[in-house]
Every structure is written in structure tokens, then in C-alpha cells.
Design an enzyme around this catalytic site. Structure first.
Site, PDB file in Angstrom:
ATOM      1  N   ASP A  10     -12.993 -13.100   9.326  1.00  0.00           N
ATOM      2  CA  ASP A  10     -12.931 -13.059   7.864  1.00  0.00           C
ATOM      3  C   ASP A  10     -14.075 -12.144   7.420  1.00  0.00           C
ATOM      4  OD1 ASP A  10     -13.245 -13.479   5.152  1.00  0.00           O
ATOM      5  OD2 ASP A  10     -13.201 -15.668   5.292  1.00  0.00           O
ATOM      6  N   ILE A  11     -13.744 -11.033   6.820  1.00  0.00           N
ATOM      7  CA  ILE A  11     -14.763 -10.014   6.506  1.00  0.00           C
ATOM      8  C   ILE A  11     -15.847 -10.553   5.571  1.00  0.00           C
ATOM      9  CG2 ILE A  11     -13.636  -8.950   4.476  1.00  0.00           C
ATOM     10  CD1 ILE A  11     -14.262  -6.186   5.866  1.00  0.00           C
ATOM     11  N   ASP A  34      -9.256  -8.517  -1.201  1.00  0.00           N
ATOM     12  CA  ASP A  34      -9.949  -8.310  -2.479  1.00  0.00           C
ATOM     13  C   ASP A  34     -10.302  -9.663  -3.127  1.00  0.00           C
ATOM     14  OD1 ASP A  34     -10.895  -7.073  -4.754  1.00  0.00           O
ATOM     15  OD2 ASP A  34      -8.942  -6.397  -5.482  1.00  0.00           O
ATOM     16  N   SER A 117      -4.820  -1.079   3.113  1.00  0.00           N
ATOM     17  CA  SER A 117      -3.424  -0.759   2.739  1.00  0.00           C
ATOM     18  C   SER A 117      -2.353  -1.430   3.595  1.00  0.00           C
ATOM     19  CB  SER A 117      -3.149   0.762   2.741  1.00  0.00           C
ATOM     20  OG  SER A 117      -3.644   1.372   1.571  1.00  0.00           O
ATOM     21  N   THR A 118      -2.745  -2.171   4.635  1.00  0.00           N
ATOM     22  CA  THR A 118      -1.709  -2.703   5.540  1.00  0.00           C
ATOM     23  C   THR A 118      -1.203  -4.078   5.138  1.00  0.00           C
ATOM     24  OG1 THR A 118      -3.303  -3.721   7.049  1.00  0.00           O
ATOM     25  CG2 THR A 118      -2.711  -1.419   7.477  1.00  0.00           C
ATOM     26  N   GLY A 119      -1.709  -4.608   4.021  1.00  0.00           N
ATOM     27  CA  GLY A 119      -1.203  -5.890   3.517  1.00  0.00           C
ATOM     28  C   GLY A 119      -0.107  -5.636   2.495  1.00  0.00           C
ATOM     29  N   VAL A 120      -0.327  -6.053   1.267  1.00  0.00           N
ATOM     30  CA  VAL A 120       0.717  -5.902   0.238  1.00  0.00           C
ATOM     31  C   VAL A 120       1.023  -4.436  -0.063  1.00  0.00           C
ATOM     32  CG1 VAL A 120       0.385  -8.123  -0.888  1.00  0.00           C
ATOM     33  CG2 VAL A 120      -0.911  -6.165  -1.695  1.00  0.00           C
ATOM     34  N   TYR A 121       0.124  -3.523   0.264  1.00  0.00           N
ATOM     35  CA  TYR A 121       0.391  -2.097  -0.001  1.00  0.00           C
ATOM     36  C   TYR A 121       1.342  -1.479   1.030  1.00  0.00           C
ATOM     37  CZ  TYR A 121      -2.891  -1.660  -3.954  1.00  0.00           C
ATOM     38  OH  TYR A 121      -3.519  -1.765  -5.172  1.00  0.00           O
TER      39      TYR A 121
HETATM   40  P1  ADP Z   1      -3.873  -3.860   0.577  1.00  0.00           P
HETATM   41  O1  ADP Z   1      -3.510  -4.127  -0.863  1.00  0.00           O
HETATM   42  O2  ADP Z   1      -4.831  -2.689   0.733  1.00  0.00           O
HETATM   43  O3  ADP Z   1      -2.679  -3.784   1.462  1.00  0.00           O
HETATM   44  P2  ADP Z   1      -4.474  -6.610   1.474  1.00  0.00           P
HETATM   45  O4  ADP Z   1      -5.640  -7.430   1.081  1.00  0.00           O
HETATM   46  O5  ADP Z   1      -3.116  -7.076   1.052  1.00  0.00           O
HETATM   47  O6  ADP Z   1      -4.784  -5.127   0.954  1.00  0.00           O
HETATM   48  O7  ADP Z   1      -4.463  -6.445   3.041  1.00  0.00           O
HETATM   49  C1  ADP Z   1      -5.304  -5.563   3.744  1.00  0.00           C
HETATM   50  C2  ADP Z   1      -5.659  -6.166   5.098  1.00  0.00           C
HETATM   51  O8  ADP Z   1      -6.688  -7.131   4.923  1.00  0.00           O
HETATM   52  C3  ADP Z   1      -4.502  -6.904   5.787  1.00  0.00           C
HETATM   53  O9  ADP Z   1      -4.504  -6.535   7.162  1.00  0.00           O
HETATM   54  C4  ADP Z   1      -4.894  -8.375   5.613  1.00  0.00           C
HETATM   55  O10 ADP Z   1      -4.400  -9.165   6.684  1.00  0.00           O
HETATM   56  C5  ADP Z   1      -6.384  -8.289   5.679  1.00  0.00           C
HETATM   57  N1  ADP Z   1      -7.163  -9.418   5.144  1.00  0.00           N
HETATM   58  C6  ADP Z   1      -6.797 -10.339   4.208  1.00  0.00           C
HETATM   59  N2  ADP Z   1      -7.817 -11.213   3.987  1.00  0.00           N
HETATM   60  C7  ADP Z   1      -8.847 -10.809   4.806  1.00  0.00           C
HETATM   61  C8  ADP Z   1     -10.162 -11.310   5.070  1.00  0.00           C
HETATM   62  N3  ADP Z   1     -10.665 -12.385   4.434  1.00  0.00           N
HETATM   63  N4  ADP Z   1     -10.920 -10.644   5.989  1.00  0.00           N
HETATM   64  C9  ADP Z   1     -10.459  -9.562   6.626  1.00  0.00           C
HETATM   65  N5  ADP Z   1      -9.231  -9.037   6.434  1.00  0.00           N
HETATM   66  C10 ADP Z   1      -8.425  -9.668   5.528  1.00  0.00           C
END
Ligand code: ADP
Length: 169
Positions: A10-11, A34, A117-121
């Protein structure tokens, strides 16, 4: 000496000079990583973000880290995937390059990136990881650059992808 590694974490828990936020153009917080960063940093983060007038896609802005262990947050806005023919790869490259540039300008020694960008984007994970690794490796060749870069994955699948690209498997 510079180090480049992929971890699964978890970042928001990382003790580094800066964590990178995959933000949106408003910089007012959102879902995914975010939302997690804003929750962990506390309400002062959004207050500072309000003074920044948003951020265009591909660019980056820096704030303090507030309640995070990380001293700073570098907010960058990844491209939304629209099939890859709307400049998405170049914009993703710009996110990594501009974040590292900002880190160097602020004399930061350690930085951690999520998989922007690899999540909802919806950016394809393989291509995104290749762009991330190539851009960071290229940047780390220049003098005065950040010493330690962490690719902070949120799944073992992503971590294995980065390890393979870094030549660790
Ligand atoms: P984007 O809108 O840029 O796609 P997201 O937040 O939907 O952003 O996802 C970007 C990446 O961050 C995904 O791989 C997601 O699994 C990851 N992610 C979500 N929560 C965390 C966290 N707490 N720590 C690290 N990575 C995370």
C-alpha cells in the site's frame, strides 16, 4: 549508487521522500490510489491541492505529505485509455519523466510510483509497465537524479510483471 525495485504494498505506508499520486486533473481527490493517499494524508492535503489550480494530463505538481510517512506527494495525471491512438503512451511516459524531474529539482532521494493509469483509467498493464520501466531507467542515467525508485504494485501479478522487466526473474 541508484536502486530500482518493484514491491507489492500500500503506497500510503511507505517511508520515502515522495510518493506519486495517480491523480485526476482537478487534484481534488478521487477513488483508487488517489482516495487512499488523501485519506491517509488527512484534510490538509486537499487544502494545499486547492491552491494548485489543477494539473493537466502528463504533468506533475508537488505538495507536502502531511500525515503520511512520505515527506511529499507528487501528483501526476495519467491518460485515460481510449484505444492507444490518442497519445496515451507519450502522456504516460510524461507522467514518469515529469515526476522524476520534480523530484530531482526538489533534491528528493527516494520516490515510489503506483501503476499509473492501470486502474479505472484502463491503460493495459503490460504496456504501462514497459513504459514505466523504460522511462525511469532512461532518467536514472542522468547525474543528480533520485537515488532510489520503487515501483509500488498493488497485486502480485503487477509485481511479477515489473520484476520480469527489471530482469529479476
Ligand atoms: P488510475 O485512475 O490512474 O487508473 P487507480 O487508482 O484507479 O488510478 O489505479 C492505479 C493503480 O493503483 C492500480 O494498479 C491500482 O491497483 C493501484 N492502487 C490502488 N490503491 C493503491 C494503494 N493504496 N497503493 C498502491 N497502489 C494502489
Amino acid at each position: 549508487m541508484t536502486t530500482l525495485e518493484a514491491i507489492c504494498a500500500d503506497i500510503t505506508t511507505l517511508d520515502v521522500d515522495a510518493i506519486v499520486n495517480a491523480a485526476n486533473t482537478s487534484l481534488m481527490g478521487g477513488g483508487g490510489v488517489d482516495g487512499a493517499i488523501h485519506r491517509a494524508a488527512g484534510p490538509e492535503l486537499v487544502r494545499e491541492c486547492m491552491t494548485l489550480n489543477g494539473c493537466p494530463t502528463g504533468e506533475a505538481k508537488i505538495t507536502k505529505g502531511y500525515k503520511l510517512k512520505a515527506r511529499h506527494v507528487i501528483h501526476t495525471v495519467g491518460p485515460v485509455w481510449h484505444g492507444g491512438v490518442h497519445g496515451e503512451p507519450g502522456l504516460l511516459r510524461a507522467c514518469y519523466a515529469n515526476s522524476l524531474k520534480l523530484a530531482a529539482e526538489n533534491h528528493l532521494q527516494s520516490i515510489a510510483f503506483p501503476c499509473i493509469s492501470t486502474g479505472v483509467y484502463g491503460f493495459p498493464a503490460d504496456q504501462a509497465a514497459r513504459i514505466a520501466v523504460e522511462t525511469v531507467q532512461e532518467f536514472m542515467k542522468s547525474p543528480g537524479t533520485t537515488q532510489s525508485v520503487i515501483f509500488c504494485c498493488f497485486s502480485d501479478e503487477d509485481r511479477m510483471r515489473y520484476d520480469a522487466l527489471l530482469g529479476l526473474t
